[in-house]
Design a protein around this motif. Structure first.
Motif, PDB file in Angstrom:
ATOM      1  N   GLU A   1       0.811  -1.215   0.000  1.00  0.00           N
ATOM      2  CA  GLU A   1       0.000   0.000   0.000  1.00  0.00           C
ATOM      3  C   GLU A   1       0.850   1.272   0.000  1.00  0.00           C
ATOM      4  O   GLU A   1       0.336   2.361   0.253  1.00  0.00           O
ATOM      5  N   SER A   2       2.148   1.150  -0.283  1.00  0.00           N
ATOM      6  CA  SER A   2       3.042   2.309  -0.180  1.00  0.00           C
ATOM      7  C   SER A   2       2.678   3.435  -1.149  1.00  0.00           C
ATOM      8  O   SER A   2       3.020   4.603  -0.921  1.00  0.00           O
ATOM      9  N   LYS A   3       1.980   3.090  -2.243  1.00  0.00           N
ATOM     10  CA  LYS A   3       1.570   4.115  -3.203  1.00  0.00           C
ATOM     11  C   LYS A   3       0.051   4.327  -3.196  1.00  0.00           C
ATOM     12  O   LYS A   3      -0.510   4.916  -4.121  1.00  0.00           O
ATOM     13  N   GLY A   4      -0.597   3.827  -2.153  1.00  0.00           N
ATOM     14  CA  GLY A   4      -2.035   4.025  -1.985  1.00  0.00           C
ATOM     15  C   GLY A   4      -2.295   5.033  -0.881  1.00  0.00           C
ATOM     16  O   GLY A   4      -1.533   5.118   0.090  1.00  0.00           O
ATOM     17  N   TYR A   5      -3.380   5.799  -1.021  1.00  0.00           N
ATOM     18  CA  TYR A   5      -3.661   6.857  -0.062  1.00  0.00           C
ATOM     19  C   TYR A   5      -5.139   6.887   0.323  1.00  0.00           C
ATOM     20  O   TYR A   5      -6.010   6.558  -0.487  1.00  0.00           O
ATOM     21  N   THR A   6      -5.384   7.288   1.565  1.00  0.00           N
ATOM     22  CA  THR A   6      -6.742   7.588   2.010  1.00  0.00           C
ATOM     23  C   THR A   6      -6.993   9.060   1.718  1.00  0.00           C
ATOM     24  O   THR A   6      -6.189   9.915   2.093  1.00  0.00           O
ATOM     25  N   GLU A   7      -8.083   9.354   1.041  1.00  0.00           N
ATOM     26  CA  GLU A   7      -8.393  10.735   0.660  1.00  0.00           C
ATOM     27  C   GLU A   7      -9.693  11.188   1.303  1.00  0.00           C
ATOM     28  O   GLU A   7     -10.705  10.491   1.240  1.00  0.00           O
ATOM     29  N   ASP A   8      -9.665  12.350   1.932  1.00  0.00           N
ATOM     30  CA  ASP A   8     -10.881  12.947   2.474  1.00  0.00           C
ATOM     31  C   ASP A   8     -11.743  13.406   1.299  1.00  0.00           C
ATOM     32  O   ASP A   8     -11.289  14.168   0.442  1.00  0.00           O
ATOM     33  N   ARG A   9     -12.955  12.907   1.220  1.00  0.00           N
ATOM     34  CA  ARG A   9     -13.807  13.204   0.064  1.00  0.00           C
ATOM     35  C   ARG A   9     -14.142  14.692  -0.039  1.00  0.00           C
ATOM     36  O   ARG A   9     -14.400  15.197  -1.130  1.00  0.00           O
ATOM     37  N   LYS A  10     -14.137  15.393   1.084  1.00  0.00           N
ATOM     38  CA  LYS A  10     -14.509  16.815   1.077  1.00  0.00           C
ATOM     39  C   LYS A  10     -13.300  17.707   0.825  1.00  0.00           C
ATOM     40  O   LYS A  10     -13.311  18.557  -0.067  1.00  0.00           O
ATOM     41  N   THR A  11     -12.242  17.519   1.606  1.00  0.00           N
ATOM     42  CA  THR A  11     -11.076  18.396   1.516  1.00  0.00           C
ATOM     43  C   THR A  11     -10.056  17.928   0.477  1.00  0.00           C
ATOM     44  O   THR A  11      -9.155  18.687   0.104  1.00  0.00           O
ATOM     45  N   LYS A  12     -10.149  16.654   0.051  1.00  0.00           N
ATOM     46  CA  LYS A  12      -9.207  16.032  -0.885  1.00  0.00           C
ATOM     47  C   LYS A  12      -7.813  15.856  -0.269  1.00  0.00           C
ATOM     48  O   LYS A  12      -6.849  15.553  -0.989  1.00  0.00           O
ATOM     49  N   GLU A  13      -7.715  16.010   1.035  1.00  0.00           N
ATOM     50  CA  GLU A  13      -6.433  15.787   1.706  1.00  0.00           C
ATOM     51  C   GLU A  13      -6.110  14.296   1.691  1.00  0.00           C
ATOM     52  O   GLU A  13      -6.945  13.456   2.006  1.00  0.00           O
ATOM     53  N   LYS A  14      -4.868  13.967   1.347  1.00  0.00           N
ATOM     54  CA  LYS A  14      -4.449  12.575   1.232  1.00  0.00           C
ATOM     55  C   LYS A  14      -3.559  12.174   2.412  1.00  0.00           C
ATOM     56  O   LYS A  14      -2.709  12.944   2.850  1.00  0.00           O
ATOM     57  N   THR A  15      -3.768  10.944   2.894  1.00  0.00           N
ATOM     58  CA  THR A  15      -2.975  10.403   3.986  1.00  0.00           C
ATOM     59  C   THR A  15      -2.431   9.038   3.583  1.00  0.00           C
ATOM     60  O   THR A  15      -3.194   8.163   3.186  1.00  0.00           O
ATOM     61  N   GLY A  16      -1.122   8.874   3.690  1.00  0.00           N
ATOM     62  CA  GLY A  16      -0.504   7.604   3.365  1.00  0.00           C
ATOM     63  C   GLY A  16      -0.155   6.830   4.619  1.00  0.00           C
ATOM     64  O   GLY A  16      -0.435   7.261   5.737  1.00  0.00           O
ATOM     65  N   THR A  17       0.450   5.672   4.438  1.00  0.00           N
ATOM     66  CA  THR A  17       0.907   4.881   5.577  1.00  0.00           C
ATOM     67  C   THR A  17       2.061   5.616   6.251  1.00  0.00           C
ATOM     68  O   THR A  17       2.993   6.060   5.573  1.00  0.00           O
TER      69      THR A  17
END
Length: 215
Positions: A163-179
């Motif tokens: 998952e090193s190139k996968g991100y969780t994205e906030d649907r509203k702010t579009k802020e991305k969070t990785g591992t």
């Protein structure tokens, strides 16, 4: 991408021992990306539509959007029965990714390929993303599949997800969070499968172990 730990069932404990003593793995290192036909651009809705082959169950066609791609390396086996397990196990994981992207904990694709403990675990996991208004973006690399068939005819499938190139994205702010840097981005999925009367290898138990694989 962060995820809760899934509990290991008694079936998985026995299956783990089976795979450690005699496991089959994918034959070729096919690193093709599942860009899956019909994929939309950023912000588009991914979908699952019915498809069927002669003499088989109507499997949902799981389509991932271009905003999140999954590549499957080495998912080939010379044994047709083991290849069928690999194929349905692969579609189950794609359906899980798609359910998060579509914000659909009760996804038809997940329910088609998953039941029992694995279904409860997956729906709870997807709901966590939905409740937090999170999406998946980026890429996942799925590799080192290990497949075997038990004495009773059940399937056992372990595989690794980077998952090193996968991100969780906030649907509203579009802020991305990785591992986080101090967390191993590779998980091992440990699953058991049971063949349905329609010939589908249904995942019935599931656990994820972070750091269970080499990158």
């Amino acid at each position: 991408m962060n995820r809760p730990t899934r509990l290991m069932t008694a079936a998985l404990v026995a299956s783990a021992a089976l795979l450690l003593t005699a496991c089959g793995s994918g034959g070729s290192d096919d690193d093709s990306s599942d860009k899956i036909k019909g994929a939309g651009g950023e912000g588009s809705k991914a979908s699952a539509s019915p498809s069927a082959k002669p003499g088989e169950a109507k499997r949902p066609e799981v389509e991932l959007p271009s905003s999140f791609q999954a590549s499957f390396a080495g998912w080939r086996n010379s044994d047709p029965k083991k290849q069928a397990i690999l194929d349905d196990g692969k579609e189950r994981l794609k359906a899980e990714f798609l359910a998060i992207i579509d914000a659909d904990p009760q996804s038809k694709g997940v329910r088609f390929y998953t039941s029992q403990q694995a279904l409860t675990s997956t729906e709870t996991y997807v709901k966590g993303y939905v409740d937090n208004n999170h999406n998946l973006v980026g890429k996942a690399r799925v590799f080192n599949p290990q497949v075997s068939i038990s004495d009773t005819g059940g399937g056992v499938l372990f595989y690794c997800v980077d998952e090193s190139k996968g991100y969780t994205e906030d649907r509203k702010t579009k802020e991305k969070t990785g591992t986080p840097d101090d967390v191993n981005p590779v998980l091992q999925y440990r699953t058991t499968l049971k063949k349905t009367s329609e010939g589908v290898w249904n995942t019935v138990s599931l656990e994820t172990v972070r750091g269970g694989c080499d990158k």
